[in-house]
Scaffold this active site. Sequence first.
Site, mmCIF file in Angstrom:
data_model
loop_
_atom_site.group_PDB
_atom_site.id
_atom_site.type_symbol
_atom_site.label_atom_id
_atom_site.label_comp_id
_atom_site.label_asym_id
_atom_site.label_seq_id
_atom_site.Cartn_x
_atom_site.Cartn_y
_atom_site.Cartn_z
ATOM 1 N N THR A 1 2.066 -3.905 -0.359
ATOM 2 C CA THR A 1 1.005 -3.942 0.644
ATOM 3 C C THR A 1 0.103 -5.133 0.382
ATOM 4 O O THR A 1 -0.086 -5.509 -0.768
ATOM 5 C CB THR A 1 0.176 -2.644 0.511
ATOM 6 O OG1 THR A 1 1.046 -1.550 0.715
ATOM 7 C CG2 THR A 1 -0.979 -2.586 1.467
ATOM 8 N N ARG B 1 6.312 8.762 8.770
ATOM 9 C CA ARG B 1 5.714 8.830 7.431
ATOM 10 C C ARG B 1 4.385 8.035 7.381
ATOM 11 O O ARG B 1 4.281 6.921 7.868
ATOM 12 C CB ARG B 1 6.694 8.217 6.418
ATOM 13 C CG ARG B 1 6.142 8.098 4.994
ATOM 14 C CD ARG B 1 6.157 6.667 4.530
ATOM 15 N NE ARG B 1 5.895 6.526 3.095
ATOM 16 C CZ ARG B 1 5.312 5.455 2.574
ATOM 17 N NH1 ARG B 1 4.926 4.458 3.344
ATOM 18 N NH2 ARG B 1 5.110 5.379 1.278
ATOM 19 N N VAL B 2 3.373 8.646 6.799
ATOM 20 C CA VAL B 2 2.103 7.959 6.556
ATOM 21 C C VAL B 2 1.792 8.099 5.072
ATOM 22 O O VAL B 2 1.825 9.207 4.539
ATOM 23 C CB VAL B 2 0.949 8.581 7.377
ATOM 24 C CG1 VAL B 2 -0.376 7.936 7.008
ATOM 25 C CG2 VAL B 2 1.222 8.424 8.867
ATOM 26 N N ASP C 1 -0.577 5.933 1.690
ATOM 27 C CA ASP C 1 -1.966 5.694 1.312
ATOM 28 C C ASP C 1 -2.689 4.619 2.128
ATOM 29 O O ASP C 1 -3.892 4.721 2.368
ATOM 30 C CB ASP C 1 -2.062 5.343 -0.172
ATOM 31 C CG ASP C 1 -1.274 4.096 -0.557
ATOM 32 O OD1 ASP C 1 -0.322 3.734 0.185
ATOM 33 O OD2 ASP C 1 -1.576 3.497 -1.603
ATOM 34 N N THR D 1 -1.683 -0.725 -3.962
ATOM 35 C CA THR D 1 -0.363 -1.085 -3.451
ATOM 36 C C THR D 1 0.673 -0.433 -4.353
ATOM 37 O O THR D 1 0.433 -0.219 -5.535
ATOM 38 C CB THR D 1 -0.173 -2.622 -3.394
ATOM 39 O OG1 THR D 1 1.167 -2.913 -2.986
ATOM 40 C CG2 THR D 1 -0.428 -3.279 -4.721
ATOM 41 N N GLY D 2 1.821 -0.122 -3.781
ATOM 42 C CA GLY D 2 2.857 0.552 -4.560
ATOM 43 C C GLY D 2 3.270 1.835 -3.878
ATOM 44 O O GLY D 2 3.189 1.945 -2.642
ATOM 45 N N GLY E 1 2.898 4.667 -2.237
ATOM 46 C CA GLY E 1 1.781 5.334 -1.574
ATOM 47 C C GLY E 1 1.986 6.823 -1.388
ATOM 48 O O GLY E 1 1.016 7.559 -1.198
HETATM 49 N N1 GLY Z 1 1.416 1.665 -0.415
HETATM 50 C C1 GLY Z 1 2.054 1.453 0.803
HETATM 51 C C2 GLY Z 1 2.972 2.519 1.206
HETATM 52 O O1 GLY Z 1 3.400 3.301 0.381
HETATM 53 O O2 GLY Z 1 3.295 2.593 2.369
#
Ligand code: GLY
Length: 321
Positions: free
Chosen positions: A182, A209-210, A212, A232-233, A235
Amino acid sequence: MDPIDRKTFLASASAATLSAAAPRAANADTRDAVFLSTWKWGVEANAKAAATFDGGGSLIDAIEKGINVVENDPNVTTVGYGGLPNAEGEVELDAGIMDGTTHRAGSVCNLHKIKNPISVARLVMERTRHTTMAGEGALQFAIAMGFTPMQLLTSRALEAWLKWKNTPDHETFWIGPEHHDTIGMVAATGGRVAAGCSTSGLAWKIPGRVADSPLVGCGYFADDAAGAASATGDGDVMTNYVTSKHIVQKMSEGMHPQEACRDLMRYMAKSARDLRTNMYCVIAIDTRGQVGALSMNAAQPLHYALWRNGQGALHTAEHYL
Ligand code: GLY
């Protein structure tokens, strides 16, 4: 019509949004503005943010324009135009932005066909009484705000999706690893902070899908009482630790941003699964412009871009594990 190039829309939007955003502090000076962003593309994003701020924009203007640079780059396959699609081959974008002075935030999730979700998120914050808009409603809102839908799937992303789709027993996210990075950006000047992030999320994710990035307190958080943070990573996992709020809370208790990032990772390490294979990364800034950056992944360190005193540089974050 390209949302970035639509001068008519931006002229009317910026007149309204600049008045709604927290104005620059009277003593704010570019040399006092610190911008901190995730990954190597953060270097260009920070430079654009600094130029925007230098040109008289607010921190929110700077964050939006900085993140737009990454969203517009088709070579970044994890953000905006050119982002890798979901399992059905559709690019699905998430973004969020927060003003630490007003404590207002705006976000969009599952947004299709609009390449600058951070700009739509900003308009959710500044033109509505809502915080988060999703899916078809977010798309219709963006259209009402003057954005024109476009195809976000580049030939490169289509090729990657077809390769995945045609691979026998290809991985899916009913259970599986992740592919994503991200753009997160935090900024501070004159005792004020702001934060934003934008992503196409997990490649081949299950539609809908949603994670973080568009969630306040998870992908981003900003509060002038302490500082700002972004993540980032993975989420899906980090959402469950409300990462950015955790870090800002620890800074408000007096921790240096780096120590606040370590505190989050200590908290996560108590219960998160697969800490050595998945990727968890955070950045943080306090109201004095002190910064922190930390990753928890044995294979891939977080690179972060820092703009300070009118100069930008790329750094490697400390590893927690
Ligand atoms: N951190 C971004 C995601 O997992 O979509």
